[in-house]
Motif scaffolding. Structure first.
Motif, PDB file in Angstrom:
ATOM      1  N   GLY A 114     -14.922 -25.510  11.815  1.00  0.00           N
ATOM      2  CA  GLY A 114     -15.855 -25.469  12.945  1.00  0.00           C
ATOM      3  C   GLY A 114     -15.276 -24.644  14.074  1.00  0.00           C
ATOM      4  O   GLY A 114     -14.736 -23.557  13.865  1.00  0.00           O
ATOM      5  N   ALA A 115     -15.360 -25.205  15.288  1.00  0.00           N
ATOM      6  CA  ALA A 115     -14.802 -24.513  16.452  1.00  0.00           C
ATOM      7  C   ALA A 115     -13.319 -24.836  16.621  1.00  0.00           C
ATOM      8  O   ALA A 115     -12.695 -24.421  17.583  1.00  0.00           O
ATOM      9  CB  ALA A 115     -15.575 -24.935  17.697  1.00  0.00           C
ATOM     10  N   THR A 163     -15.946 -27.953  21.944  1.00  0.00           N
ATOM     11  CA  THR A 163     -16.713 -26.829  21.394  1.00  0.00           C
ATOM     12  C   THR A 163     -17.109 -25.847  22.503  1.00  0.00           C
ATOM     13  O   THR A 163     -17.041 -24.633  22.308  1.00  0.00           O
ATOM     14  CB  THR A 163     -17.962 -27.355  20.653  1.00  0.00           C
ATOM     15  OG1 THR A 163     -17.510 -28.213  19.612  1.00  0.00           O
ATOM     16  CG2 THR A 163     -18.766 -26.233  20.027  1.00  0.00           C
ATOM     17  N   ARG A 178     -16.401 -21.988  22.375  1.00  0.00           N
ATOM     18  CA  ARG A 178     -17.506 -21.015  22.373  1.00  0.00           C
ATOM     19  C   ARG A 178     -17.410 -20.093  23.585  1.00  0.00           C
ATOM     20  O   ARG A 178     -17.790 -18.927  23.522  1.00  0.00           O
ATOM     21  CB  ARG A 178     -18.877 -21.722  22.354  1.00  0.00           C
ATOM     22  CG  ARG A 178     -19.176 -22.399  21.034  1.00  0.00           C
ATOM     23  CD  ARG A 178     -20.544 -23.038  20.993  1.00  0.00           C
ATOM     24  NE  ARG A 178     -21.615 -22.144  20.634  1.00  0.00           N
ATOM     25  CZ  ARG A 178     -21.933 -21.768  19.400  1.00  0.00           C
ATOM     26  NH1 ARG A 178     -21.248 -22.222  18.382  1.00  0.00           N
ATOM     27  NH2 ARG A 178     -22.941 -20.955  19.170  1.00  0.00           N
ATOM     28  N   GLU A 216     -27.978 -30.088  19.018  1.00  0.00           N
ATOM     29  CA  GLU A 216     -26.612 -29.583  18.837  1.00  0.00           C
ATOM     30  C   GLU A 216     -26.457 -28.108  19.234  1.00  0.00           C
ATOM     31  O   GLU A 216     -25.380 -27.689  19.645  1.00  0.00           O
ATOM     32  CB  GLU A 216     -26.205 -29.807  17.362  1.00  0.00           C
ATOM     33  CG  GLU A 216     -24.861 -29.243  16.949  1.00  0.00           C
ATOM     34  CD  GLU A 216     -23.670 -30.114  17.326  1.00  0.00           C
ATOM     35  OE1 GLU A 216     -23.784 -30.916  18.268  1.00  0.00           O
ATOM     36  OE2 GLU A 216     -22.627 -29.977  16.676  1.00  0.00           O
ATOM     37  N   ALA A 259     -17.857 -26.598   9.612  1.00  0.00           N
ATOM     38  CA  ALA A 259     -18.774 -25.479   9.836  1.00  0.00           C
ATOM     39  C   ALA A 259     -18.010 -24.162   9.816  1.00  0.00           C
ATOM     40  O   ALA A 259     -16.789 -24.130   9.954  1.00  0.00           O
ATOM     41  CB  ALA A 259     -19.471 -25.657  11.179  1.00  0.00           C
ATOM     42  N   PHE A 301     -19.938 -17.810  10.640  1.00  0.00           N
ATOM     43  CA  PHE A 301     -20.070 -18.363  11.986  1.00  0.00           C
ATOM     44  C   PHE A 301     -21.522 -18.783  12.291  1.00  0.00           C
ATOM     45  O   PHE A 301     -22.453 -17.994  12.130  1.00  0.00           O
ATOM     46  CB  PHE A 301     -19.599 -17.325  13.019  1.00  0.00           C
ATOM     47  CG  PHE A 301     -19.741 -17.794  14.439  1.00  0.00           C
ATOM     48  CD1 PHE A 301     -18.983 -18.845  14.907  1.00  0.00           C
ATOM     49  CD2 PHE A 301     -20.651 -17.200  15.294  1.00  0.00           C
ATOM     50  CE1 PHE A 301     -19.124 -19.311  16.214  1.00  0.00           C
ATOM     51  CE2 PHE A 301     -20.795 -17.637  16.607  1.00  0.00           C
ATOM     52  CZ  PHE A 301     -20.031 -18.700  17.062  1.00  0.00           C
ATOM     53  N   ASP A 302     -21.684 -20.030  12.694  1.00  0.00           N
ATOM     54  CA  ASP A 302     -22.988 -20.609  13.063  1.00  0.00           C
ATOM     55  C   ASP A 302     -24.002 -20.616  11.918  1.00  0.00           C
ATOM     56  O   ASP A 302     -25.202 -20.811  12.170  1.00  0.00           O
ATOM     57  CB  ASP A 302     -23.601 -19.890  14.287  1.00  0.00           C
ATOM     58  CG  ASP A 302     -23.073 -20.459  15.614  1.00  0.00           C
ATOM     59  OD1 ASP A 302     -22.214 -21.366  15.592  1.00  0.00           O
ATOM     60  OD2 ASP A 302     -23.520 -19.975  16.688  1.00  0.00           O
ATOM     61  N   HIS A 357     -26.701 -25.424  17.222  1.00  0.00           N
ATOM     62  CA  HIS A 357     -26.512 -24.567  16.038  1.00  0.00           C
ATOM     63  C   HIS A 357     -26.536 -25.478  14.813  1.00  0.00           C
ATOM     64  O   HIS A 357     -26.207 -26.660  14.902  1.00  0.00           O
ATOM     65  CB  HIS A 357     -25.208 -23.763  16.143  1.00  0.00           C
ATOM     66  CG  HIS A 357     -24.105 -24.526  16.779  1.00  0.00           C
ATOM     67  ND1 HIS A 357     -23.322 -25.397  16.069  1.00  0.00           N
ATOM     68  CD2 HIS A 357     -23.696 -24.618  18.061  1.00  0.00           C
ATOM     69  CE1 HIS A 357     -22.470 -25.965  16.889  1.00  0.00           C
ATOM     70  NE2 HIS A 357     -22.676 -25.515  18.113  1.00  0.00           N
ATOM     71  N   ASN A 406     -23.294 -27.695  11.363  1.00  0.00           N
ATOM     72  CA  ASN A 406     -22.782 -29.049  11.104  1.00  0.00           C
ATOM     73  C   ASN A 406     -23.926 -30.021  10.816  1.00  0.00           C
ATOM     74  O   ASN A 406     -23.817 -30.856   9.915  1.00  0.00           O
ATOM     75  CB  ASN A 406     -22.010 -29.623  12.308  1.00  0.00           C
ATOM     76  CG  ASN A 406     -20.652 -28.991  12.506  1.00  0.00           C
ATOM     77  OD1 ASN A 406     -20.450 -28.227  13.447  1.00  0.00           O
ATOM     78  ND2 ASN A 406     -19.709 -29.295  11.627  1.00  0.00           N
TER      79      ASN A 406
END
Ligand code: HSE
Length: 293
Positions: free
Chosen positions: A243-244, A166, A170, A118, A6, A12-13, A120, A123
C-alpha cells in the motif's frame, strides 16, 4: 474482513490483493452508540469511528438515519501500516449496515460507496471480494475484475514498529510524471496481474518495479534499502511497499515463506534493524464474510 495489500509495486491505486489476516466486528442495531474493542488496540469510540461512520453513510445513501450502533471490534490487522486496516473498517460498516436494511445495495454499489469513503479502490475492493483485484474508476463507478492468485504464491510481510499515515505518503507524490515513467508502470502492472494469476514467478522481479510512488515514499521508511536487499537475499520473487507503506511485502512460494518465517527478523536484527515483525500470509479468496447470530 481481510487485510489487503494495495499497489503491488507497479499497480498504484489500481491493484490489490486480499490476505489471510482478519479483523472481526460484531454489530448490533441500537438507539445509542456503544463502541468497544476486544483487544488493547486504541480505537475511536465516538462518531468518528470508521465502522460507524461508514454504516451511517450507507444509511444516508438509502435515505435513512442510523440512530446508534453497538460495535465490538477485534483488530488483528496492524493499523497505519499499509495493510488495509481502514478499508476493513469501512467494508465492515457498509456490509453490516446493508444487512440491517435488508441488503438494498448490490455488491457493486457497496464497492463504489467504499471507494467514495476511502478515495481509491485498491484496498476496499479486495477487502470485499477477496482475491487479486484490478480496479478502475469511471464516472463515479468502479469497474473491477477479481481473479484468484495462483496456488504456489505466498506473501511475507515485514511490518515495522512505526506508522505511516496514507495522507503523508500521498502528499509526497509529484503531480506530474514523464511518459517513460507512465509506460514503465503500465507495462509492469499488466504483467503483475497475469504473473500472480498464472503463477509465473519468474516475471515478478520485473513486474513489481515502480516509478510512481515508492521512490518518493522510501524516505519515510527507515530501513527500506536493508529490508529490500535482505528480502532478495532470502529468495523473494518480488518485493514492494505494501500500500502506502510502511510495511514491505515480499512475494514468495511455500518454501520461501518458511525461510522468511525462520530467518527474516533475526537477520534484520543482526543488521541493527529492530522492532519489525514478519507475517507470512496466503492470499484470501473469500473477502468479507458476514455471520448472523
Ligand atoms: N494506493 C494507495 C496509495 C493505497 O498508495 O496511496 C493506500 O491506501
Amino acid at each position: 474482513m481481510p487485510a489487503t495489500s494495495a499497489n503491488l509495486g507497479s499497480g498504484f491505486d489500481s491493484l490489490g490483493v486480499a490476505l489471510t489476516l482478519y479483523n472481526q466486528v460484531w454489530m448490533e442495531e441500537s438507539d445509542t452508540l456503544e463502541i468497544s474493542s476486544k483487544d488493547d488496540v486504541k480505537i475511536p469510540t465516538d462518531e468518528s469511528n470508521l465502522i460507524y461512520w461508514s454504516a451511517q453513510r450507507l444509511y444516508a445513501e438509502c435515505g435513512k438515519t442510523l440512530p446508534g450502533l453497538k460495535i465490538i471490534q477485534e483488530n488483528n490487522i496492524p493499523m497505519t501500516r499499509g495493510l488495509g486496516s481502514s478499508s476493513a473498517c469501512i467494508v465492515a460498516g457498509l456490509i453490516g449496515a446493508n444487512r440491517f436494511l435488508g441488503n438494498p445495495l448490490s455488491r457493486s454499489d457497496i464497492e463504489t460507496l467504499a471507494v467514495k469513503i476511502e478515495g481509491h479502490p485498491d484496498n476496499t475492493t479486495p477487502a470485499i471480494t477477496g482475491g487479486l483485484v484490478t480496479s478502475a474508476m469511471d464516472g463515479g463507478r468502479i469497474y473491477s475484475v477479481t481473479v484468484p492468485v495462483a496456488d504456489n504464491i505466498r506473501f511475507a510481510v515485514f511490518v515495522p514498529p512505526f506508522e505511516l499515515k496514507t495522507e503523508t505518503a500521498r502528499g509526497a507524490l509529484p503531480d506530474k510524471y514523464s511518459r517513460n515513467d507512465a509506460v514503465f508502470n503500465l507495462s509492469r502492472s499488466a504483467l503483475m496481474t497475469s504473473a500472480l494469476f498464472s503463477g509465473s514467478l519468474e516475471n515478478l522481479r520485473v513486474a513489481v518495479q515502480d516509478r510512481l510512488h515508492q521512490p518518493y515514499r522510501k524516505k519515510f521508511i527507515d530501513g527500506y534499502d536493508t529490508v529490500f536487499r535482505l528480502s532478495y537475499e532470502l529468495g523473494s520473487y518480488g518485493t514492494c511497499v505494501s500500500g502506502a507503506g510502511p510495511s514491505i511485502l515480499s512475494i514468495v512460494d511455500a518454501e520461501g515463506a518458511a525461510v522468511f518465517e525462520q530467518y527474516a527478523i533475526s537477520s534484520l536484527e543482526e543488521k541493527g534493524i529492530t522492532g519489525w515483525r514478519m507475517l507470512t500470509l496466503l492470499p484470501d479468496s473469500d473477502g468479507a464474510k458476514i455471520f448472523i447470530e
